[in-house]
Motif scaffolding. Structure first.
Motif, PDB file in Angstrom:
ATOM      1  N   ALA A   1      73.243  11.100  73.267  1.00  0.00           N
ATOM      2  CA  ALA A   1      73.538  12.447  72.763  1.00  0.00           C
ATOM      3  C   ALA A   1      72.448  12.905  71.802  1.00  0.00           C
ATOM      4  CB  ALA A   1      74.890  12.457  72.063  1.00  0.00           C
ATOM      5  N   ALA A   2      71.980  11.971  70.939  1.00  0.00           N
ATOM      6  CA  ALA A   2      70.934  12.326  69.977  1.00  0.00           C
ATOM      7  C   ALA A   2      69.625  12.645  70.693  1.00  0.00           C
ATOM      8  CB  ALA A   2      70.736  11.188  68.984  1.00  0.00           C
ATOM      9  N   ALA A   3      69.330  11.874  71.768  1.00  0.00           N
ATOM     10  CA  ALA A   3      68.096  12.114  72.515  1.00  0.00           C
ATOM     11  C   ALA A   3      68.140  13.497  73.155  1.00  0.00           C
ATOM     12  CB  ALA A   3      67.897  11.041  73.581  1.00  0.00           C
ATOM     13  N   LEU A   4      69.301  13.849  73.688  1.00  0.00           N
ATOM     14  CA  LEU A   4      69.457  15.166  74.318  1.00  0.00           C
ATOM     15  C   LEU A   4      69.281  16.280  73.272  1.00  0.00           C
ATOM     16  CD1 LEU A   4      69.993  15.789  77.256  1.00  0.00           C
ATOM     17  CD2 LEU A   4      72.396  16.173  76.710  1.00  0.00           C
ATOM     18  N   ALA A   5      69.893  16.070  72.093  1.00  0.00           N
ATOM     19  CA  ALA A   5      69.759  17.045  71.010  1.00  0.00           C
ATOM     20  C   ALA A   5      68.290  17.177  70.588  1.00  0.00           C
ATOM     21  CB  ALA A   5      70.609  16.629  69.821  1.00  0.00           C
ATOM     22  N   PHE A   6      67.596  16.026  70.536  1.00  0.00           N
ATOM     23  CA  PHE A   6      66.183  16.021  70.153  1.00  0.00           C
ATOM     24  C   PHE A   6      65.344  16.794  71.182  1.00  0.00           C
ATOM     25  CE2 PHE A   6      61.944  14.046  70.186  1.00  0.00           C
ATOM     26  CZ  PHE A   6      61.585  14.249  68.861  1.00  0.00           C
ATOM     27  N   MET A   7      65.649  16.566  72.466  1.00  0.00           N
ATOM     28  CA  MET A   7      64.902  17.263  73.529  1.00  0.00           C
ATOM     29  C   MET A   7      65.121  18.773  73.432  1.00  0.00           C
ATOM     30  SD  MET A   7      65.549  14.491  76.561  1.00  0.00           S
ATOM     31  CE  MET A   7      64.773  15.166  78.019  1.00  0.00           C
TER      32      MET A   7
ATOM     33  N   VAL B   1      63.097   6.739  79.010  1.00  0.00           N
ATOM     34  CA  VAL B   1      63.631   5.814  78.004  1.00  0.00           C
ATOM     35  C   VAL B   1      65.161   5.889  77.936  1.00  0.00           C
ATOM     36  CG1 VAL B   1      63.740   5.314  75.526  1.00  0.00           C
ATOM     37  CG2 VAL B   1      61.532   5.777  76.627  1.00  0.00           C
ATOM     38  N   PHE B   2      65.716   7.099  77.963  1.00  0.00           N
ATOM     39  CA  PHE B   2      67.140   7.259  77.678  1.00  0.00           C
ATOM     40  C   PHE B   2      68.010   7.488  78.917  1.00  0.00           C
ATOM     41  CE2 PHE B   2      65.308   8.129  73.541  1.00  0.00           C
ATOM     42  CZ  PHE B   2      66.176   7.462  72.699  1.00  0.00           C
TER      43      PHE B   2
ATOM     44  N   GLY C   1      78.007  16.189  72.341  1.00  0.00           N
ATOM     45  CA  GLY C   1      77.561  15.048  73.138  1.00  0.00           C
ATOM     46  C   GLY C   1      78.134  13.726  72.647  1.00  0.00           C
ATOM     47  N   ARG C   2      78.247  13.551  71.338  1.00  0.00           N
ATOM     48  CA  ARG C   2      78.738  12.262  70.809  1.00  0.00           C
ATOM     49  C   ARG C   2      80.188  12.008  71.197  1.00  0.00           C
ATOM     50  NH1 ARG C   2      79.463  13.348  64.360  1.00  0.00           N
ATOM     51  NH2 ARG C   2      79.964  11.130  64.386  1.00  0.00           N
ATOM     52  N   LEU C   3      80.930  13.073  71.521  1.00  0.00           N
ATOM     53  CA  LEU C   3      82.314  12.899  71.958  1.00  0.00           C
ATOM     54  C   LEU C   3      82.368  12.402  73.405  1.00  0.00           C
ATOM     55  CD1 LEU C   3      83.773  16.258  70.551  1.00  0.00           C
ATOM     56  CD2 LEU C   3      83.795  14.001  69.453  1.00  0.00           C
ATOM     57  N   ILE C   4      81.276  12.628  74.147  1.00  0.00           N
ATOM     58  CA  ILE C   4      81.268  12.278  75.575  1.00  0.00           C
ATOM     59  C   ILE C   4      80.531  10.964  75.823  1.00  0.00           C
ATOM     60  CG2 ILE C   4      80.679  13.085  77.890  1.00  0.00           C
ATOM     61  CD1 ILE C   4      80.607  15.949  76.583  1.00  0.00           C
ATOM     62  N   VAL C   5      79.319  10.830  75.269  1.00  0.00           N
ATOM     63  CA  VAL C   5      78.558   9.580  75.486  1.00  0.00           C
ATOM     64  C   VAL C   5      78.283   8.861  74.173  1.00  0.00           C
ATOM     65  CG1 VAL C   5      77.447  10.111  77.664  1.00  0.00           C
ATOM     66  CG2 VAL C   5      76.441  10.965  75.541  1.00  0.00           C
TER      67      VAL C   5
ATOM     68  N   VAL D   1      70.259   3.948  65.597  1.00  0.00           N
ATOM     69  CA  VAL D   1      70.639   3.906  64.184  1.00  0.00           C
ATOM     70  C   VAL D   1      70.984   5.312  63.675  1.00  0.00           C
ATOM     71  CG1 VAL D   1      69.818   3.416  61.843  1.00  0.00           C
ATOM     72  CG2 VAL D   1      69.227   1.869  63.742  1.00  0.00           C
ATOM     73  N   SER D   2      70.077   6.270  63.923  1.00  0.00           N
ATOM     74  CA  SER D   2      70.255   7.602  63.325  1.00  0.00           C
ATOM     75  C   SER D   2      71.466   8.339  63.896  1.00  0.00           C
ATOM     76  CB  SER D   2      68.987   8.441  63.503  1.00  0.00           C
ATOM     77  OG  SER D   2      68.755   8.656  64.884  1.00  0.00           O
ATOM     78  N   SER D   3      71.894   7.963  65.106  1.00  0.00           N
ATOM     79  CA  SER D   3      72.986   8.713  65.724  1.00  0.00           C
ATOM     80  C   SER D   3      74.328   8.021  65.532  1.00  0.00           C
ATOM     81  CB  SER D   3      72.710   8.865  67.226  1.00  0.00           C
ATOM     82  OG  SER D   3      72.738   7.591  67.838  1.00  0.00           O
ATOM     83  N   GLY D   4      74.308   6.884  64.852  1.00  0.00           N
ATOM     84  CA  GLY D   4      75.555   6.151  64.657  1.00  0.00           C
ATOM     85  C   GLY D   4      76.138   5.662  65.969  1.00  0.00           C
ATOM     86  N   GLY D   5      75.268   5.210  66.885  1.00  0.00           N
ATOM     87  CA  GLY D   5      75.745   4.626  68.136  1.00  0.00           C
ATOM     88  C   GLY D   5      75.861   5.585  69.307  1.00  0.00           C
ATOM     89  N   HIS D   6      75.288   6.795  69.173  1.00  0.00           N
ATOM     90  CA  HIS D   6      75.293   7.742  70.298  1.00  0.00           C
ATOM     91  C   HIS D   6      73.867   8.170  70.638  1.00  0.00           C
ATOM     92  CE1 HIS D   6      79.648   8.112  69.845  1.00  0.00           C
ATOM     93  NE2 HIS D   6      79.441   8.259  68.540  1.00  0.00           N
ATOM     94  N   PRO D   7      73.004   7.204  70.993  1.00  0.00           N
ATOM     95  CA  PRO D   7      71.586   7.531  71.170  1.00  0.00           C
ATOM     96  C   PRO D   7      71.333   8.560  72.272  1.00  0.00           C
ATOM     97  CG  PRO D   7      72.055   5.350  72.059  1.00  0.00           C
ATOM     98  CD  PRO D   7      73.282   5.789  71.327  1.00  0.00           C
TER      99      PRO D   7
END
Lengths: 101, 687
Positions: B630-636, B453-454, B683-687, B622-628
């Motif tokens: 990075a959020a997906a990686l954090a979730f994994m 997905v990501f 991650g949000r600073l990079i992607v 939505v939950s990551s404020g536009g950094h899906p």
């Protein structure tokens, strides 16, 4: 650790010439033993862990063994009674063998 | 907190110190359809790697039950050895076959591998208790000792100890082919004479010699138990006394002398030292640079196979259950007038979805178990333990602790049971705490899905990164614990027997795979099906309008609960109720995460990963404020590090008790949360 090294040096010094009584033989720790040269097992320093387990695998004083190779990670593969036994680097440093002259 | 286990604690870790019930008490009361109380009881003993379990499997076939020995945590297999009485004449010259008693079958107990009766691990302790320490009346009727023809001397120490008791013994000599290739020939008649017990050469992998073995067993059972081998006949208690007063030294010397003599008498050698195939392979497999590279390549291959081969099979099963099976059930319910009711919800969204999910998990487990069996049976796993000894040593763990950790990558539950191979309670405890950080195949399914997905065409790399992260977390957590709570734990030196490489047999691999799969299904099925039904129930209870069974997911109790927890995960970029709900389900079983999403997003066709993926992607956006990403990686990462599943917790509780299980639970949650926040914030600073 420092204490065990001290023991080892002590044991080395008394065993160097008297392990099998053969003159000119040298006692080395297993990790110093040459590869593919038959060597004789010398009693390990008192309190060596795994001594009993080694004995059941055939590593007993007087047994002829030979180092087959050094492995990644510093272990030694030793031929003991025809079988292959891997011995870790710390234990290999404590175990003693005698290289016949 | 200290890990200096007080004596009571140690009992919990080493429950064998108590009194496990004897083979007679256990087997006579437990025999049912598979055997009869009058059947003789035969204990199978032997060192590891001599082919003991292979012989057990060959003798018992499918008639096997596996489980913990009552009152202990040691796993023992019990099976029925049926006597296929042939009419062929006896070929041996030294027996009197006509007076054989008629034994239809025997109960065979496969005791854990042991080099000697010195009780240095719970496994060896059990062997000692059941075979040697019990009075003769409670002992097994016969001890079948498996010895390795190629390394007879080392196999015989256990026999030397057994022969000090008055026990009926039969030797099964395995690995005769290996011995012959090494120029060693076993003379079974001379060996029998020297040991004072019949010796039969068998090849369980090719089912050779099994009839002869049965014949020898029948004869031995018919005769009285032989006198102990030492000149002065001693009672068992007297032997105990001597061993206690003299910690084994003299007794051990005497045994080694006996062993050497017996091995000398029982074998002939041609005296040639051969360069063996195994040595040639080891020249590469254990080499300083090539060895670790080969090891990494093999590990990579294992995961490549489990991801690429299992995926289509999983998709097929998933589609089958969510498609034809569900449609069929709906059609049936409509016919009986229950269409559209909550019964349909319970049956289709609860029961069928749950069973379907469990079954889609099966191909992955089968593949992983086959690969592990291949590694084990081929002899490579012992080499892997040598290569990893130094790394493990840094954690204060012996090389063999590597084994449960590798098994953990298949499934954490058997891995935790596998920590019993470690001799010291504290090593076991440390390993039990580290195993849940190994990324099991259940987590893999979620990683593969999220990767697709990501991460698009980088999906494989993302999944591989999770495995790298898993290893890193194990090592770093291990180091942290080693430097704090486990400061005083002594290191266990590496001494490992390297068995010759051999081609794994299909039959054995299949048998081991089936047994492990059965064990997995037994542990997991109830939990998984109940959880899915539980989730359906939470979703069926309305909070905000609707009636039971007819409520939008967003208005249900499930959403309400998840919403309350969600803000906690805002700093990690996935503080959204659907995501949190999936984590709650994942606490029970990771394989339920995807179906939980399927239910919360009410995707009509959960097989359609694209649709479900779009929903998940939108939620992360939505939950990551536009950094899906990075959020997906954090979730994994969070998914990787927190509680693997309820079954793992249950296994931990069984091995180390409530307190340490609780400690592990909190440790995992803390590590998971901290890492997820760090990964997202960077991650949000990079992607």
């Amino acid at each position: 650790m420092a204490e065990s090294k001290g023991n080892l040096t002590f044991v080395n010094s008394i065993l160097t010439s008297s392990a099998t009584g053969s003159p000119g033989a040298t006692v080395l720790s297993l990790d110093e033993a040459p590869v593919d040269v038959p060597v004789v097992v010398v009693p390990a320093p008192e309190g060596t862990s795994a001594a009993h387990r080694l004995a059941t695998l055939g590593w007993r004083p007087g047994a002829v063994v030979s180092v087959i190779r050094r492995t990644a990670g510093g272990a030694r593969v030793v031929s003991v009674g025809g079988a292959r036994v891997a011995i870790g680097h710390t234990l290999a440093h404590r175990l003693l063998v005698e290289v016949p002259a | 907190m200290s890990v200096e286990a007080p004596s009571g604690k140690r009992h919990q870790l080493l429950p064998l110190v108590g009194t496990p019930i004897t083979v007679k008490q256990c087997c006579v009361s437990a025999v049912g359809e598979s055997g009869e109380a009058s059947d003789p009881i035969i204990a199978l003993v032997g060192a590891p790697n001599v082919g003991k379990s292979t012989l057990f499997n060959a003798l018992t076939g499918a008639h096997v039950t596996m489980g913990n020995w009552p009152g202990t945590t040691v796993e023992v297999s019990r099976g029925v050895w049926r006597n296929k009485r042939g009419t062929e004449a006896c070929e041996c010259s030294h027996c009197t076959c006509s007076s054989e008693p008629d034994i239809r079958q025997a109960t065979l107990i496969d005791l854990p591998g042991a080099y000697s009766l010195e009780a240095s691990s719970p496994d060896e302790h059990l062997t000692r208790t059941l075979v040697a320490d019990v009075p003769e009346a409670e002992a097994p009727d016969l001890v079948l000792a498996v010895v390795d023809a190629a390394h007879l001397a080392r196999s015989l120490y256990l026999v030397a100890e057994l022969r000090e008791r008055s026990r009926r013994i039969v030797l099964a000599v395995t690995m005769d082919d290996v011995a012959r290739r090494q120029g060693v020939t076993v003379d079974s008649y001379a060996l029998s004479e020297a040991v004072g017990a019949p010796a039969v050469i068998v090849d369980p992998r090719r089912r050779v010699g099994l009839d002869h073995l049965m014949r020898a067993v029948r004869e031995t059972l018919a005769a009285p138990a032989p006198a102990p081998r030492r000149a002065v006949v001693m009672a068992d208690s007297a032997i105990e006394e001597i061993e206690r007063s003299d910690p084994g030294l003299e007794a051990a010397d005497e045994r080694f002398a006996w062993v050497a003599e017996v091995a000398e008498l029982g074998t002939t050698t041609d005296g040639e030292e051969r360069v063996r195939v195994s040595d040639r392979i080891d020249r590469v497999a254990l080499a300083p640079v090539a060895g670790p590279l080969v090891f990494l390549a093999i590990m990579w291959l294992v995961f490549q196979i489990t991801t690429t081969v299992a995926a289509p099979l999983q998709d097929f099963l998933d589609g089958f259950f969510s498609g034809p099976v569900s449609t069929g059930a709906v059609w049936l319910l409509e016919r009986v007038g229950l269409g559209g009711t909550w019964v349909e919800g319970l049956l289709v969204d609860g029961l069928i979805a749950g069973v379907g999910m469990l079954l889609t998990f099966v191909p992955l487990m089968i593949l992983m178990f086959i690969l592990l069996a291949l590694l084990e049976d081929s002899g490579y796993l012992a080499r892997a333990a040598v290569l990893t000894d130094r790394v493990m040593g840094a954690l204060g763990l012996p090389g063999r602790a590597f084994l449960p950790l590798v098994v953990g990558f298949g499934c954490n539950v058997p891995a935790i049971a596998g920590t019993r191979i470690l001799p010291h309670a504290r090593q076991r405890l440390l390993t039990v705490l580290l195993v849940p950080f190994t990324s099991c195949t259940a987590r893999l399914t979620v990683f593969v899905m999220l990767g697709a997905v990501f991460f698009g065409r980088w999906a494989g790399t993302a999944v591989f990164a999770m495995y790298a992260a898993s290893i890193l977390i194990v090592v770093l957590t291990g180091l942290a614990l080693r430097k704090t709570l486990w400061r005083t734990m002594p290191s266990e030196p590496l001494v490992i027997d390297l068995p010759p490489y051999q081609a794994p047999t299909v039959r054995l691999t299949a048998q081991v795979t089936w047994l492990r799969l059965k064990g997995f299904l037994q542990t997991a099925s109830g939990i998984i099906v109940l959880t899915v039904i539980g989730v359906w129930l939470l979703q069926a209870i309305p909070v905000d309008g609707g009636t039971f069974g007819h409520v939008a997911v967003g208005d249900s109790l499930y959403a309400w609960l998840a919403e309350k927890v969600a803000p906690v995960f805002d700093p990690a970029g996935f503080g959204q109720w659907q995501t949190v709900a999936a984590l709650v389900v994942g606490f029970v079983a990771k394989e339920a995460v995807i179906s939980s999403w399927g239910q919360t997003y009410a995707v009509a066709d959960p097989e359609d990963v694209t649709t479900l993926g779009e929903h998940i992607r939108a939620a992360f956006e939505v939950s990551s404020g536009g950094h899906p990403t990075a959020a997906a990686l954090a979730f994994m990462i969070f998914l990787l590090a927190y509680t693997p599943c309820l079954a793992t917790l249950a296994a931990q509780k069984r091995e180390v008790g409530w307190r340490w299980m609780g400690f592990g639970f909190v440790l995992q949650l803390v590590v998971a949360y901290v890492l997820a926040v760090v990964v997202f914030q960077i991650g949000r600073l990079i992607v």
